[in-house]
Enzyme design. Structure first.
Site, PDB file in Angstrom:
ATOM      1  N   GLY A 174       4.876 -13.109   5.291  1.00 56.96           N
ATOM      2  CA  GLY A 174       3.856 -12.912   4.263  1.00 56.96           C
ATOM      3  C   GLY A 174       4.332 -11.905   3.226  1.00 56.96           C
ATOM      4  N   LYS A 175       4.947 -10.837   3.729  1.00 54.04           N
ATOM      5  CA  LYS A 175       5.463  -9.804   2.826  1.00 54.04           C
ATOM      6  C   LYS A 175       6.583 -10.362   1.949  1.00 54.04           C
ATOM      7  CE  LYS A 175       4.843  -5.221   4.341  1.00 54.04           C
ATOM      8  NZ  LYS A 175       5.289  -4.071   5.126  1.00 54.04           N
TER       9      LYS A 175
ATOM     10  N   ASP B 126       6.834   0.619   2.705  1.00 49.74           N
ATOM     11  CA  ASP B 126       6.008   1.128   3.797  1.00 49.74           C
ATOM     12  C   ASP B 126       4.687   1.530   3.161  1.00 49.74           C
ATOM     13  OD1 ASP B 126       6.035   1.584   6.666  1.00 49.74           O
ATOM     14  OD2 ASP B 126       5.652   3.674   6.172  1.00 49.74           O
TER      15      ASP B 126
ATOM     16  N   PHE C 150      -6.964  -8.253   3.232  1.00 48.70           N
ATOM     17  CA  PHE C 150      -6.484  -8.114   4.607  1.00 48.70           C
ATOM     18  C   PHE C 150      -6.582  -6.645   5.016  1.00 48.70           C
ATOM     19  CE2 PHE C 150      -2.407  -5.920   3.971  1.00 48.70           C
ATOM     20  CZ  PHE C 150      -2.284  -6.036   2.597  1.00 48.70           C
TER      21      PHE C 150
ATOM     22  N   LYS D 238      -7.210  -7.151  -7.683  1.00 49.63           N
ATOM     23  CA  LYS D 238      -6.622  -6.106  -6.828  1.00 49.63           C
ATOM     24  C   LYS D 238      -5.188  -5.798  -7.275  1.00 49.63           C
ATOM     25  CE  LYS D 238      -4.982  -5.072  -2.216  1.00 49.63           C
ATOM     26  NZ  LYS D 238      -4.763  -5.502  -0.838  1.00 49.63           N
TER      27      LYS D 238
HETATM   28  P1  IMP Z   1       3.435  -1.617   7.007  1.00 49.75           P
HETATM   29  O1  IMP Z   1       3.587  -3.100   7.069  1.00 49.75           O
HETATM   30  O2  IMP Z   1       4.171  -0.845   8.030  1.00 49.75           O
HETATM   31  O3  IMP Z   1       3.677  -1.101   5.619  1.00 49.75           O
HETATM   32  O4  IMP Z   1       1.913  -1.324   7.408  1.00 49.75           O
HETATM   33  C1  IMP Z   1       0.946  -1.225   6.476  1.00 49.75           C
HETATM   34  C2  IMP Z   1      -0.414  -1.068   7.123  1.00 49.75           C
HETATM   35  O5  IMP Z   1      -1.315  -0.664   6.102  1.00 49.75           O
HETATM   36  C3  IMP Z   1      -0.947  -2.378   7.671  1.00 49.75           C
HETATM   37  O6  IMP Z   1      -1.745  -2.089   8.766  1.00 49.75           O
HETATM   38  C4  IMP Z   1      -1.790  -2.925   6.543  1.00 49.75           C
HETATM   39  O7  IMP Z   1      -2.872  -3.676   7.005  1.00 49.75           O
HETATM   40  C5  IMP Z   1      -2.268  -1.662   5.834  1.00 49.75           C
HETATM   41  N1  IMP Z   1      -2.257  -1.929   4.396  1.00 49.75           N
HETATM   42  C6  IMP Z   1      -1.227  -1.755   3.529  1.00 49.75           C
HETATM   43  N2  IMP Z   1      -1.547  -2.160   2.298  1.00 49.75           N
HETATM   44  C7  IMP Z   1      -2.802  -2.612   2.395  1.00 49.75           C
HETATM   45  C8  IMP Z   1      -3.689  -3.195   1.444  1.00 49.75           C
HETATM   46  O8  IMP Z   1      -3.378  -3.444   0.265  1.00 49.75           O
HETATM   47  N3  IMP Z   1      -4.906  -3.526   1.927  1.00 49.75           N
HETATM   48  C9  IMP Z   1      -5.284  -3.337   3.204  1.00 49.75           C
HETATM   49  N4  IMP Z   1      -4.509  -2.824   4.125  1.00 49.75           N
HETATM   50  C10 IMP Z   1      -3.272  -2.456   3.724  1.00 49.75           C
END
Ligand code: IMP
Length: 203
Positions: A18-19, A75, A159, A182
């Site tokens: 997804g990322k 991150d 999400f 957003k």
């Molecule tokens: P990462 O993948 O380690 O960067 O984790 C990011 C965490 O922050 C995940 O749990 C995401 O659900 C949350 N997160 C990051 N960006 C968003 C956003 O734009 N909306 C909602 N949650 C986010």
């Protein structure tokens, strides 16, 4: 002067499909040929730092060195002022279930219960981006979106913690906004704008 990223191959230091799709859309038009760490079969390093930039740097450097190519890592997370910035770099961990799945409804309820014991509603999302080269050079960018935490959660779009965050100057939560609305103001959009201004050239 930040180092420029020349057009060519760029590793996205993530195993999350997804990322990869989201980042590919944000990096369109810069002449970059994207390949993910997952596709290259690179190992996922442990995220042992206590800052967003620190963890993005670990991921970007590990991928750049292993692939011998420039690599980009992100991150991100959600922080509440009255909780001294928690969950912060542990945002995903707070949703982690014993069976390996993630439960964001429960994670949001935990944040609201803890934050509700303190005055003040200030909260923010952060997105760190680190671009690393195989020689160990890095460029780091931090995008932040300030606002307030709200409870009960509002909105079904988006999400993660989207439904409990109302950005400054907006009537809707991230979870109530369209994706386009957003992305016009989000922490991620801000981080990518800084990256583009510092290191990218329109191809
Ligand atoms: P990462 O993948 O380690 O960067 O984790 C990011 C965490 O922050 C995940 O749990 C995401 O659900 C949350 N997160 C990051 N960006 C968003 C956003 O734009 N909306 C909602 N949650 C986010």
């Amino acid at each position: 002067m930040p180092r420029r990223l020349e057009p060519g191959r760029l590793v996205l230091a993530t195993h999350n499909k997804g990322k990869v799709r989201e980042v590919a859309a944000l990096l369109e038009g810069y002449g970059l040929d994207l390949v993910s760490a997952g596709e290259l079969g690179l190992p996922e390093p442990a995220e042992t730092e206590t800052s967003f930039i620190g963890n993005a740097q670990i991921k970007a450097l590990a991928a750049a060195r292993a692939a011998g190519l420039p690599a980009l890592a992100d991150d991100s997370g959600f922080s509440v002022a009255s909780l001294e910035g928690a969950p912060g770099v542990y945002t995903a961990d707070w949703a982690q279930q014993p069976d390996g799945s993630r439960d964001y409804a429960q994670a949001m309820a935990k944040v609201a219960a803890l934050a509700g014991e303190h005055p003040g509603r200030l909260a923010w999302f952060s997105c760190a981006l680190v671009l690393a080269w195989p020689d160990g050079h890095t460029e780091a960018f931090l995008g932040e979106a300030p606002g307030q935490w709200v409870w009960p959660p509002r909105g079904l779009d988006g999400f993660g913690y989207d439904p409990m965050f109302q950005p400054e100057g907006q009537a809707q939560t991230y979870g109530e906004m369209s994706g386009a609305a957003k992305h016009a103001i989000s922490h991620r959009a801000r981080a990518f704008a800084l990256l583009a201004a510092g290191c990218l050239r329109k191809g």
